[in-house]
Design a protein around this motif. Structure first.
Motif, PDB file in Angstrom:
ATOM      1  N   UNK A  83      -7.851   1.694  -6.900  1.00 29.19           N
ATOM      2  CA  UNK A  83      -7.604   1.213  -5.550  1.00 29.19           C
ATOM      3  C   UNK A  83      -7.778   2.401  -4.618  1.00 29.19           C
ATOM      4  N   UNK A  84      -8.348   2.181  -3.454  1.00 33.05           N
ATOM      5  CA  UNK A  84      -8.549   3.283  -2.516  1.00 33.05           C
ATOM      6  C   UNK A  84      -7.214   3.695  -1.899  1.00 33.05           C
ATOM      7  N   UNK A  85      -6.925   4.980  -1.973  1.00 34.48           N
ATOM      8  CA  UNK A  85      -5.667   5.491  -1.441  1.00 34.48           C
ATOM      9  C   UNK A  85      -5.563   5.302   0.062  1.00 34.48           C
ATOM     10  N   UNK A  86      -6.704   5.176   0.752  1.00 31.35           N
ATOM     11  CA  UNK A  86      -6.681   5.029   2.205  1.00 31.35           C
ATOM     12  C   UNK A  86      -6.347   3.607   2.658  1.00 31.35           C
ATOM     13  N   UNK A  87      -6.243   2.671   1.720  1.00 30.22           N
ATOM     14  CA  UNK A  87      -5.891   1.316   2.129  1.00 30.22           C
ATOM     15  C   UNK A  87      -4.402   1.236   2.441  1.00 30.22           C
ATOM     16  N   UNK A  92      -1.978  -1.783  -2.254  1.00 26.06           N
ATOM     17  CA  UNK A  92      -1.622  -0.985  -3.417  1.00 26.06           C
ATOM     18  C   UNK A  92      -0.527  -1.675  -4.220  1.00 26.06           C
ATOM     19  N   UNK A  93       0.455  -2.233  -3.532  1.00 24.86           N
ATOM     20  CA  UNK A  93       1.546  -2.931  -4.219  1.00 24.86           C
ATOM     21  C   UNK A  93       1.052  -4.182  -4.925  1.00 24.86           C
ATOM     22  N   UNK A  94       0.089  -4.887  -4.315  1.00 26.30           N
ATOM     23  CA  UNK A  94      -0.493  -6.059  -4.972  1.00 26.30           C
ATOM     24  C   UNK A  94      -1.193  -5.657  -6.277  1.00 26.30           C
ATOM     25  N   UNK A  95      -1.898  -4.533  -6.238  1.00 24.70           N
ATOM     26  CA  UNK A  95      -2.568  -4.043  -7.444  1.00 24.70           C
ATOM     27  C   UNK A  95      -1.544  -3.682  -8.519  1.00 24.70           C
ATOM     28  N   UNK A  96      -0.488  -3.008  -8.109  1.00 23.30           N
ATOM     29  CA  UNK A  96       0.542  -2.582  -9.060  1.00 23.30           C
ATOM     30  C   UNK A  96       1.264  -3.777  -9.676  1.00 23.30           C
ATOM     31  N   UNK A  97       1.580  -4.772  -8.878  1.00 27.07           N
ATOM     32  CA  UNK A  97       2.245  -5.967  -9.400  1.00 27.07           C
ATOM     33  C   UNK A  97       1.353  -6.700 -10.398  1.00 27.07           C
TER      34      UNK A  97
END
Length: 212
Positions: A83-87, A92-97
């Motif tokens: 995931x791009x850190x600049x988003x 990012x939380x959606x990706x982690x979940x």
């Protein structure tokens, strides 16, 4: 220290054949962003089937729709997504979940991040599994390398695995390995070599000198 093979500009069959030749020397196989754009998640499925014992990273560079895009990669067989850190934090939380649901991992790509110390702190607080120091191809053409950024991330990262990518070769490897990233990513340094298998072996052997 693990070695990740980045596959970006090869055709599907060519990439599968290359990975077969060097599989004994790499820990993670990366299905690169251009590769995914060309072949879709079918590329991930093909590599998952051919290399069931290897870790597969889908370099999705997610910027939005974190749940949807992460799930597509994990369902295809990826062990890691990027995931791009600049988003925004929500993506990012959606990706982690989604990764937690699948039992997989998320690596945040630091390409184009301005305030590296602050972003590193934010990503660790969010709970990403990896932070990837990444200098893009276009930046490399202008003389930039990931080395300085790697030093900054190392100084500010307390517990998260660090990946590093950006034009690394056998010749430049010692500079990066000396800083002890957890995963060193090599693409053209192996794939464009006259003898990729030999080059992968040499890189692997050199890494062992820095691996405790």
């Amino acid at each position: 220290m693990k070695l990740q093979l980045a596959l970006d500009t090869f055709g599907l069959e060519e990439a599968l054949n290359l990975a077969e030749k060097v599989k004994n020397y790499v820990d993670i196989i990366e299905i690169g962003t251009p590769f995914i754009l060309e072949n879709g998640m079918e590329a991930v499925r093909c590599f998952r089937k051919k290399f069931p014992d290897k870790r597969i990273l889908a370099d999705t560079k997610i910027m939005d729709a974190g749940k949807l895009e992460a799930a597509a990669a994990f369902e295809a067989g990826a062990d890691y997504i990027t995931v791009l850190a600049v988003t925004d934090r929500a993506t990012i939380e959606e990706c982690l979940e989604t990764a937690e649901k699948f039992g997989k991992k998320v690596v945040a790509d630091m390409i184009c991040v301005d305030n590296i110390p602050k972003k590193t702190e934010e990503l660790e607080a969010a709970g990403v599994d990896g932070i990837a120091v990444h200098t893009g191809v276009d930046q490399q053409k202008r003389g930039r390398t990931p080395l300085d950024d790697l030093k900054i991330v190392k100084e500010n990262c307390k517990r998260t695995s660090i990946f590093v990518a950006g034009g690394i070769t056998l010749a430049t490897l010692p500079e990066y390995a000396a800083l002890s990233p957890d995963v060193l990513i090599v693409g053209g340094g192996i794939g464009n070599a006259a003898d990729p298998e030999k080059e992968a072996k040499l890189i692997y052997q050199k890494l062992q000198e820095y691996t405790v």
